[in-house]
Design an enzyme around this catalytic site. Structure first.
Site, PDB file in Angstrom:
ATOM      1  N   HIS A  22       7.727 -18.275   0.702  1.00  0.00           N
ATOM      2  CA  HIS A  22       9.169 -18.653   0.523  1.00  0.00           C
ATOM      3  C   HIS A  22       9.698 -17.914  -0.434  1.00  0.00           C
ATOM      4  O   HIS A  22       9.379 -18.343  -1.737  1.00  0.00           O
ATOM      5  CB  HIS A  22       9.282 -20.014   0.699  1.00  0.00           C
ATOM      6  N   HIS A  64      19.417 -15.769  -2.605  1.00  0.00           N
ATOM      7  CA  HIS A  64      19.723 -16.549  -1.742  1.00  0.00           C
ATOM      8  C   HIS A  64      21.091 -17.188  -1.937  1.00  0.00           C
ATOM      9  O   HIS A  64      21.617 -17.261  -1.071  1.00  0.00           O
ATOM     10  CB  HIS A  64      18.657 -17.773  -2.148  1.00  0.00           C
TER      11      HIS A  64
END
Length: 281
Positions: A22, A64
């Site tokens: 991730h 992100h």
């Protein structure tokens, strides 16, 4: 707290759970940096996960948040900044200095830990790996650039040979696109039908409780919270013919639950430790 758990998936010949890093090995290195992804490959991750946003001058970068404030020493929205602007920022020292976000001494920094990462550079890293490494790319929405994100993404994947016709019948693209936006997945599928889609879910709505997904999408992407509250969902999704990729699986108890439920992949900040717990290395 305990959860009612269905019997473990024991389908014969079932492959091992895929471990997806991730934002790279983001527990050990700054998220979305080249260093984090190199570390994930070294740690044996089966795939790398990244988020992509489009800059003001049309480059896809791995960031992100909508704004760069949290993970750099700059301020502003990614969509309003050009790549040259982002290249002047430090995207790594916050990890090393516990968030102080002070300007680093650039004579001593490691650019792989501090420089903004473009999706193009990450694709090059995957292409140069000495083994198959898959890539799960999340498109972030809403964004001011809307469908331009998917258009640019498909262009880039086509250039790397991941979005065109399969070179042979047994070939599967190492790239998949993930999104909370069904519209985003539809855009990608319309332009590149061979790229698998993952429909990310933060909550399990009545529409999807029985395992159904948006048309043309074959992989469910529930958050770990969904599995804790609805462990039966994995079996339902499998009965509907879908794979299940779960995010973000860091706690050892959550890894154990995913293993018991028979999920197909776990997305984790700790690929090395999770692989070890699963008996994969």
């Amino acid at each position: 707290m305990t959860y009612a758990r269905p019997a473990q998936d024991r389908r014969p010949g079932r492959p091992a759970i895929s471990v997806i890093a991730h934002r790279g090995a983001s527990e050990d290195a700054p998220e979305h940096t080249l260093a984090a992804y190199r570390r994930a490959i070294e740690d044996g991750a089966d795939a790398l996960e990244c988020d992509v946003r489009l800059t003001a001058d049309g480059h896809l970068v791995c960031v992100h948040d909508r704004r760069v404030n949290r993970t750099s020493n700059g301020r502003g929205s990614v969509s309003a900044l050009e790549l040259a602007d982002l290249a002047t920022l430090d995207f790594g020292s916050w990890k090393d200095d516990n968030g102080a976000n002070e300007a680093p001494d650039r004579q001593h920094e490691d650019p792989e830990r501090t420089s903004v990462l473009t999706l193009e550079r990450l694709l090059e890293l995957v292409a140069d790996a000495d083994r198959r490494v898959e890539l799960a790319i999340e498109t972030k929405h809403p964004t001011r650039w809307a469908g331009q994100v998917e258009e640019r993404l498909v262009e880039l994947l086509t250039r790397f040979g991941y979005a065109g016709p399969a070179p042979r019948t047994d070939w599967a693209s190492p790239v998949r696109v993930m999104s909370f936006s069904a519209r985003s997945l539809h855009r990608v599928r319309a332009a590149a039908p061979g790229i698998p889609g993952v429909y990310l879910m933060q909550f399990l709505t009545p529409r999807h409780r029985d395992g159904r997904l948006p048309p043309g999408v074959g992989i469910a992407g529930p958050g770990m919270r969904i599995l804790r509250a609805h462990p039966e969902y994995v079996a339902r999704a499998h009965r509907a013919g879908h794979l299940v990729h779960v995010w973000t699986v860091n706690d050892s108890a959550d890894v154990e639950l995913c293993q018991e439920l028979g999920v197909d992949a776990v997305i984790t900040n700790r690929p090395k430790q999770v692989r070890k717990q699963l008996g994969l290395g």
